[in-house]
Design a protein around this motif. Structure first.
Motif, PDB file in Angstrom:
ATOM      1  N   LEU A   1      40.404  22.333  47.281  1.00  0.00           N
ATOM      2  CA  LEU A   1      39.481  23.376  47.151  1.00  0.00           C
ATOM      3  C   LEU A   1      38.216  22.626  46.694  1.00  0.00           C
ATOM      4  O   LEU A   1      38.247  21.910  45.588  1.00  0.00           O
ATOM      5  CB  LEU A   1      39.768  24.516  46.387  1.00  0.00           C
ATOM      6  N   PHE A   2      37.045  22.589  47.512  1.00  0.00           N
ATOM      7  CA  PHE A   2      35.772  22.280  46.778  1.00  0.00           C
ATOM      8  C   PHE A   2      35.170  23.538  46.002  1.00  0.00           C
ATOM      9  O   PHE A   2      34.790  24.586  46.619  1.00  0.00           O
ATOM     10  CB  PHE A   2      34.939  21.787  47.961  1.00  0.00           C
ATOM     11  N   LEU A   3      35.144  23.294  44.740  1.00  0.00           N
ATOM     12  CA  LEU A   3      34.728  24.662  43.907  1.00  0.00           C
ATOM     13  C   LEU A   3      33.402  24.389  43.153  1.00  0.00           C
ATOM     14  O   LEU A   3      33.284  23.426  42.434  1.00  0.00           O
ATOM     15  CB  LEU A   3      35.783  24.923  42.755  1.00  0.00           C
ATOM     16  N   GLN A   4      32.529  25.324  43.440  1.00  0.00           N
ATOM     17  CA  GLN A   4      31.365  25.190  42.786  1.00  0.00           C
ATOM     18  C   GLN A   4      31.518  26.653  42.030  1.00  0.00           C
ATOM     19  O   GLN A   4      31.255  27.854  42.378  1.00  0.00           O
ATOM     20  CB  GLN A   4      30.025  25.465  43.743  1.00  0.00           C
ATOM     21  N   PRO A   5      31.704  26.363  40.575  1.00  0.00           N
ATOM     22  CA  PRO A   5      31.774  27.693  39.689  1.00  0.00           C
ATOM     23  C   PRO A   5      30.557  28.331  39.375  1.00  0.00           C
ATOM     24  O   PRO A   5      29.363  27.749  39.984  1.00  0.00           O
ATOM     25  CB  PRO A   5      32.172  26.902  38.242  1.00  0.00           C
ATOM     26  N   PRO A   6      30.468  29.451  38.941  1.00  0.00           N
ATOM     27  CA  PRO A   6      29.336  30.094  38.578  1.00  0.00           C
ATOM     28  C   PRO A   6      28.285  29.178  37.790  1.00  0.00           C
ATOM     29  O   PRO A   6      28.790  28.610  36.781  1.00  0.00           O
ATOM     30  CB  PRO A   6      29.629  31.414  37.615  1.00  0.00           C
ATOM     31  N   LEU A   7      27.084  29.504  38.120  1.00  0.00           N
ATOM     32  CA  LEU A   7      26.193  28.292  37.586  1.00  0.00           C
ATOM     33  C   LEU A   7      24.715  28.916  37.817  1.00  0.00           C
ATOM     34  O   LEU A   7      24.388  29.407  38.801  1.00  0.00           O
ATOM     35  CB  LEU A   7      26.376  26.995  38.286  1.00  0.00           C
ATOM     36  N   GLY A   8      24.196  28.618  36.758  1.00  0.00           N
ATOM     37  CA  GLY A   8      22.674  28.881  36.952  1.00  0.00           C
ATOM     38  C   GLY A   8      21.826  27.692  37.511  1.00  0.00           C
ATOM     39  O   GLY A   8      22.374  27.225  38.513  1.00  0.00           O
ATOM     40  N   GLY A   9      20.736  27.290  37.234  1.00  0.00           N
ATOM     41  CA  GLY A   9      19.729  26.326  37.827  1.00  0.00           C
ATOM     42  C   GLY A   9      18.437  26.063  36.978  1.00  0.00           C
ATOM     43  O   GLY A   9      18.475  26.681  35.866  1.00  0.00           O
ATOM     44  N   TRP A  10      17.922  25.290  37.403  1.00  0.00           N
ATOM     45  CA  TRP A  10      16.715  24.825  36.371  1.00  0.00           C
ATOM     46  C   TRP A  10      15.676  25.906  36.396  1.00  0.00           C
ATOM     47  O   TRP A  10      15.670  26.650  37.475  1.00  0.00           O
ATOM     48  CB  TRP A  10      15.977  23.644  37.244  1.00  0.00           C
ATOM     49  N   VAL A  11      15.208  26.166  35.008  1.00  0.00           N
ATOM     50  CA  VAL A  11      14.362  27.282  34.846  1.00  0.00           C
ATOM     51  C   VAL A  11      13.221  27.281  35.857  1.00  0.00           C
ATOM     52  O   VAL A  11      12.909  28.526  36.196  1.00  0.00           O
ATOM     53  CB  VAL A  11      14.093  27.393  33.421  1.00  0.00           C
ATOM     54  N   THR A  12      12.670  26.316  36.275  1.00  0.00           N
ATOM     55  CA  THR A  12      11.438  26.287  36.819  1.00  0.00           C
ATOM     56  C   THR A  12      11.477  26.404  38.387  1.00  0.00           C
ATOM     57  O   THR A  12      10.750  26.827  39.039  1.00  0.00           O
ATOM     58  CB  THR A  12      10.898  24.862  36.724  1.00  0.00           C
ATOM     59  N   TRP A  13      12.670  26.569  38.895  1.00  0.00           N
ATOM     60  CA  TRP A  13      13.257  26.651  40.074  1.00  0.00           C
ATOM     61  C   TRP A  13      13.465  27.949  40.546  1.00  0.00           C
ATOM     62  O   TRP A  13      13.892  28.548  41.685  1.00  0.00           O
ATOM     63  CB  TRP A  13      14.243  25.758  40.687  1.00  0.00           C
ATOM     64  N   GLY A  14      13.511  28.937  39.533  1.00  0.00           N
ATOM     65  CA  GLY A  14      13.827  30.548  39.478  1.00  0.00           C
ATOM     66  C   GLY A  14      15.353  30.495  40.185  1.00  0.00           C
ATOM     67  O   GLY A  14      16.213  29.605  39.854  1.00  0.00           O
ATOM     68  N   ARG A  15      15.574  31.669  40.919  1.00  0.00           N
ATOM     69  CA  ARG A  15      16.912  31.948  41.441  1.00  0.00           C
ATOM     70  C   ARG A  15      17.361  30.908  42.734  1.00  0.00           C
ATOM     71  O   ARG A  15      17.078  31.291  43.904  1.00  0.00           O
ATOM     72  CB  ARG A  15      17.108  33.191  41.820  1.00  0.00           C
ATOM     73  N   HIS A  16      17.519  29.634  42.301  1.00  0.00           N
ATOM     74  CA  HIS A  16      17.608  28.697  43.404  1.00  0.00           C
ATOM     75  C   HIS A  16      19.333  28.296  43.697  1.00  0.00           C
ATOM     76  O   HIS A  16      19.848  27.993  42.680  1.00  0.00           O
ATOM     77  CB  HIS A  16      16.876  27.332  42.751  1.00  0.00           C
ATOM     78  N   ILE A  17      19.506  28.499  45.043  1.00  0.00           N
ATOM     79  CA  ILE A  17      21.051  28.490  45.172  1.00  0.00           C
ATOM     80  C   ILE A  17      21.027  27.314  46.423  1.00  0.00           C
ATOM     81  O   ILE A  17      20.493  27.677  47.450  1.00  0.00           O
ATOM     82  CB  ILE A  17      21.520  29.862  45.613  1.00  0.00           C
ATOM     83  N   ALA A  18      21.415  26.280  46.083  1.00  0.00           N
ATOM     84  CA  ALA A  18      21.399  25.257  46.981  1.00  0.00           C
ATOM     85  C   ALA A  18      23.026  24.674  47.418  1.00  0.00           C
ATOM     86  O   ALA A  18      23.887  24.919  46.556  1.00  0.00           O
ATOM     87  CB  ALA A  18      20.819  23.808  46.690  1.00  0.00           C
ATOM     88  N   ILE A  19      23.286  24.249  48.754  1.00  0.00           N
ATOM     89  CA  ILE A  19      24.516  23.886  48.950  1.00  0.00           C
ATOM     90  C   ILE A  19      24.599  22.399  48.013  1.00  0.00           C
ATOM     91  O   ILE A  19      23.797  21.834  47.634  1.00  0.00           O
ATOM     92  CB  ILE A  19      24.481  23.318  50.451  1.00  0.00           C
ATOM     93  N   ASN A  20      26.078  22.390  47.643  1.00  0.00           N
ATOM     94  CA  ASN A  20      26.445  21.371  47.088  1.00  0.00           C
ATOM     95  C   ASN A  20      26.565  20.040  48.100  1.00  0.00           C
ATOM     96  O   ASN A  20      27.475  19.901  48.795  1.00  0.00           O
ATOM     97  CB  ASN A  20      27.805  21.386  46.294  1.00  0.00           C
ATOM     98  N   VAL A  21      25.577  19.175  47.916  1.00  0.00           N
ATOM     99  CA  VAL A  21      25.822  18.005  48.985  1.00  0.00           C
ATOM    100  C   VAL A  21      26.867  17.223  48.914  1.00  0.00           C
ATOM    101  O   VAL A  21      27.454  16.661  49.926  1.00  0.00           O
ATOM    102  CB  VAL A  21      24.279  17.300  49.106  1.00  0.00           C
ATOM    103  N   ASN A  22      27.246  16.798  47.756  1.00  0.00           N
ATOM    104  CA  ASN A  22      28.433  16.042  47.342  1.00  0.00           C
ATOM    105  C   ASN A  22      29.772  16.643  47.921  1.00  0.00           C
ATOM    106  O   ASN A  22      30.368  16.094  48.677  1.00  0.00           O
ATOM    107  CB  ASN A  22      28.577  15.943  45.745  1.00  0.00           C
ATOM    108  N   HIS A  23      30.067  17.904  47.753  1.00  0.00           N
ATOM    109  CA  HIS A  23      30.995  18.786  48.352  1.00  0.00           C
ATOM    110  C   HIS A  23      30.972  18.538  49.960  1.00  0.00           C
ATOM    111  O   HIS A  23      32.113  18.263  50.464  1.00  0.00           O
ATOM    112  CB  HIS A  23      30.883  20.067  47.995  1.00  0.00           C
TER     113      HIS A  23
END
Lengths: 245, 486
Positions: B4-26
């Protein structure tokens, strides 16, 4: 002792700049903030710089077949008076101010628009032009024309109090001007309308709300304010399209 | 065997707002695993994209019932080291439910510090030491055997009877064109959103390392320190392969904006020429962004017009500092004039510009930071991304910055919080100056109107800029009050 009635008149300034009658358009947009002028210039076709002195610049170009002059001036009452007088003297018939104001009602939020129907004179400039009882007013036809363009719950029409002392907007003073009917406060509208009235020009002040003196909210750097500023510029040109001038 | 490739609940850089990107490593590791060991079952759970909290995450994991869970990033942009407490907490919750499931982490931050971190994190079973591309698939394969031989998997840190051990050094993967394209089909592509607004948004990663090896760069932390400065062994996917990926993303997944997260995309001119040629030949509409260095952009200034036609709408390059002494100390190997000219050339070609700059070097005082800001302000990029010195273990500058570290809570090691003081400034001073500079930049009359409304800048660039403008207050809260966003 000084012999002339007035040291420098608006006509003197225009002449010093090699002004010719007809250089300016019949419609003028004034704003203290250079970025609003930049936004206007993006809309204006073939703008030509035809007046520049003391840091004030006027450009005249075309929009939908009408010649429009835009210029900076209107950060504070003295420079608003100076530029307003120059454009009136230069032949501009319809003056539109694109400004900002603080709201004096809780229901007037950041990014709302206040259209000044009249001004309460708290500035020091207009005393040199008119007597105490004078009430500067926007032109009724322009107000009515604006109501079809600046409409909705985010637009409020009423009296704007003009002050010279941004950092002395005390509770006592603010509550007094609220009682006198002011819904917004700025630093320009009073001389702008006063001088336009004296020259018998048609004038309207459109103001985006930057802060609220009742709730204490500051929106000077708020993106809602920037967006509203942009929208105000676009709508001002729609207003110009709609009016008979 | 189920991974299982798991991206747990996570925020992001404050300056990027609600930024939800694919995990390129996964996405890359899932592709490798699928191609090299097709018998292994692969599952993906991106809690951030699916808006799942920890409870839902645990329920979903129970349902999937994996044998091995992997968490990790290739990119600093996920949140620098602030990801680490998040991954640790996720692992802890998972282990409370199921002690038998194996948990492996790797990539950014972990790659250079695997044994040290493992010693402090009993929740993890394995940490990949260095590059993840081959190690994770090999680990999964080994674990699928009846009697796994873990020491045979190179580039790994693991527990052996209560002790942390490391396996042999894993050499770098030589030819990136031999890697399959990332397994985008396994990910919820429709859920990703850039800067809170840009739909059909994808992040990609087409090269590894950077030949310049700036001494402050956190990219070093992907690599095993036993290697030969592996971070500086620059490897690329060919231009053709890059465009294959862009084409796949556009045609199959409807991508409209691809942000290429390679730390240094434009090292080789032929790659840029190839990108232009291939993208134009295939008639792609997708727009993209890449990061590079100012001297390379100037070397290729004659290509900028064609690059814009071929889809480049925005680029990023680093300034970091403006005085020669600091630039030399951090081995930036650029000049300020080069950065300034790059902004001018890009603007001429309607390519948006992002400049990174830094505060928090040991010699920084108020004057140095204000001078730095003034020059940046004069250079006038569309976006200025301020990064506060974050001395992760594994980067060359860390030993000299180590005495100035005052904040050890990793949830604040995200570039947006001051974690060090300098010789002349307190940590609070640094945060205050960062907040000041950010507000100054994003409230300047004229610039605001250009970056938010000018048609000379592509809509996606304007939307990204909007995120920075909108988050000025939140950034100040992070910088001065310690509010956490990742």
């Amino acid at each position: 002792m000084m012999k002339r009635d007035v040291h420098i008149t608006a006509r003197d300034l225009l002449n010093a700049m090699q002004f010719r009658e007809g250089d300016l358009g019949r419609i003028g947009i004034l704003s203290g903030q250079p970025q609003r002028i930049e936004m206007c210039l993006e809309i204006l076709g073939n703008p030509i710089k035809n007046f520049s002195a003391f840091g004030y610049t006027l450009w005249t170009g075309e929009y939908k077949g009408k010649r429009i002059t835009v210029g900076n001036g209107g950060m504070y009452a003295p420079d608003a008076a100076l530029v307003t007088e120059i454009v009136c003297e230069g032949g501009v018939d319809v003056l539109i101010r694109l400004g900002s104001c603080g709201a004096l009602r809780t229901y007037i939020d950041i990014d709302y628009v206040v259209i000044a129907e009249a001004a309460l004179r708290g500035d020091g400039v207009t005393n040199y032009y008119v007597n105490d009882g004078f009430v500067p007013r926007a032109e009724r036809e322009l107000i009515e024309a604006s109501s079809s363009i600046f409409d909705g719950k985010n637009v409020h029409y009423g009296t704007v109090w003009t002050t010279d002392a941004l950092l002395r907007e005390t509770k006592e003073i603010i509550n007094r001007v609220i009682k006198e009917g002011a819904i917004g406060v700025d630093m320009v509208t009073s001389p702008f309308l006063t001088i336009a009235n004296l020259y018998k020009r048609r004038a309207l002040a459109i103001l985006v709300v930057s802060d609220n003196l009742i709730t204490g909210e500051m929106g000077f750097f708020d993106i809602r304010f920037f967006d509203a500023e942009r929208e105000m510029v676009d709508k001002a040109f729609k207003l110009i399209e709609a009016i008979d001038a | 065997m189920k991974v299982l490739f798991l991206q747990p609940p996570l925020g992001g850089w404050v300056t990027w707002g609600r930024h939800i990107a694919i995990n390129v490593n996964h996405a890359q590791l899932a592709a490798n695993l699928r191609e090299w060991y097709p018998e292994i079952e692969i599952k993906v759970l991106d809690c951030r994209a699916l808006d799942m909290d920890e409870r839902k995450m645990i329920d979903a994991i129970n349902e999937i019932n994996p044998d091995l869970i992997y968490m990790g990033d290739a990119l600093q942009t996920t949140g620098v080291a602030a990801i680490a407490p998040r991954y640790k907490r996720a692992a802890s919750l998972i282990k409370q439910q199921n002690k038998d499931v194996k948990i492996c982490v790797g990539g950014f931050y972990y790659g250079a510090n695997a044994p040290q971190i493992l010693k402090e994190t009993k929740e993890f079973d394995f940490i990949i030491y260095g590059e993840t591309e081959v190690t994770l698939p090999e680990l999964a394969k080994e674990l699928s055997k009846k009697d796994p031989d873990i020491p045979s998997v190179k580039g790994l840190s693991y527990w052996d009877r209560g002790e942390v051990k490391v396996t042999a050094y894993r050499p770098l993967f030589k030819n990136l064109d031999d890697l399959p394209l990332p397994a985008y089909d396994l990910f919820p592509m429709e859920k990703y959103i850039g800067f809170g607004r840009i739909r059909n948004y994808v992040e990609t990663y087409h090269s590894r390392g950077c030949p310049n090896g700036c001494r402050f760069c956190v990219g070093w932390t992907n690599y095993d320190p036993r290697g030969n400065s592996d971070w500086t062994h620059y490897r690329i996917r060919s231009a053709k392969r890059v465009v294959d990926e862009l084409e796949l993303l556009e045609r199959k997944f409807g991508a409209k904006f691809v942000v290429m997260m390679d730390e240094d995309f434009n090292v080789y001119r032929p790659r840029i020429e190839g990108l232009i040629e291939e993208a134009l030949k295939r008639g792609l509409n997708v727009k993209y962004f890449f990061m590079g260095r100012a001297p390379y952009f100037l070397r290729d200034k004659d290509l900028l017009k064609e690059l814009r036609k071929a889809g480049l709408i925005q680029c990023l390059f680093g300034l970091e500092a403006v005085d020669e002494e600091t630039l030399k100390k951090i081995k930036k190997r650029i000049t300020v004039d080069e950065v300034e000219e790059t902004v001018i050339r890009c603007r001429e070609n309607k390519i948006g510009t992002v400049i990174t700059w830094m505060v928090g070097f040991p010699d920084d005082d108020e004057r140095a930071i204000k001078d730095r800001f003034e020059r940046l302000d004069q250079i006038d990029p569309d976006i200025a991304a301020l990064q506060m010195m974050t001395p992760l273990p594994g980067i060359p500058m860390t030993p000299e910055v180590e005495p100035y570290i005052e904040e050890r809570d990793l949830s604040k090691w995200d570039f947006q919080h001051p974690v060090v003081r300098t010789k002349y400034l307190t940590r609070e001073d640094l945060g205050r100056l960062a907040a000041w500079a950010n507000r100054e930049f994003y409230s300047k009359p004229g610039r605001i109107q250009r970056i938010l409304y000018s048609k000379n800048i592509h809509l996606f660039c304007r939307l990204a800029a909007r995120s920075y403008v909108e988050t000025v207050d939140a950034h100040a809260r992070a910088a001065t009050k310690g509010e956490v966003f990742v």
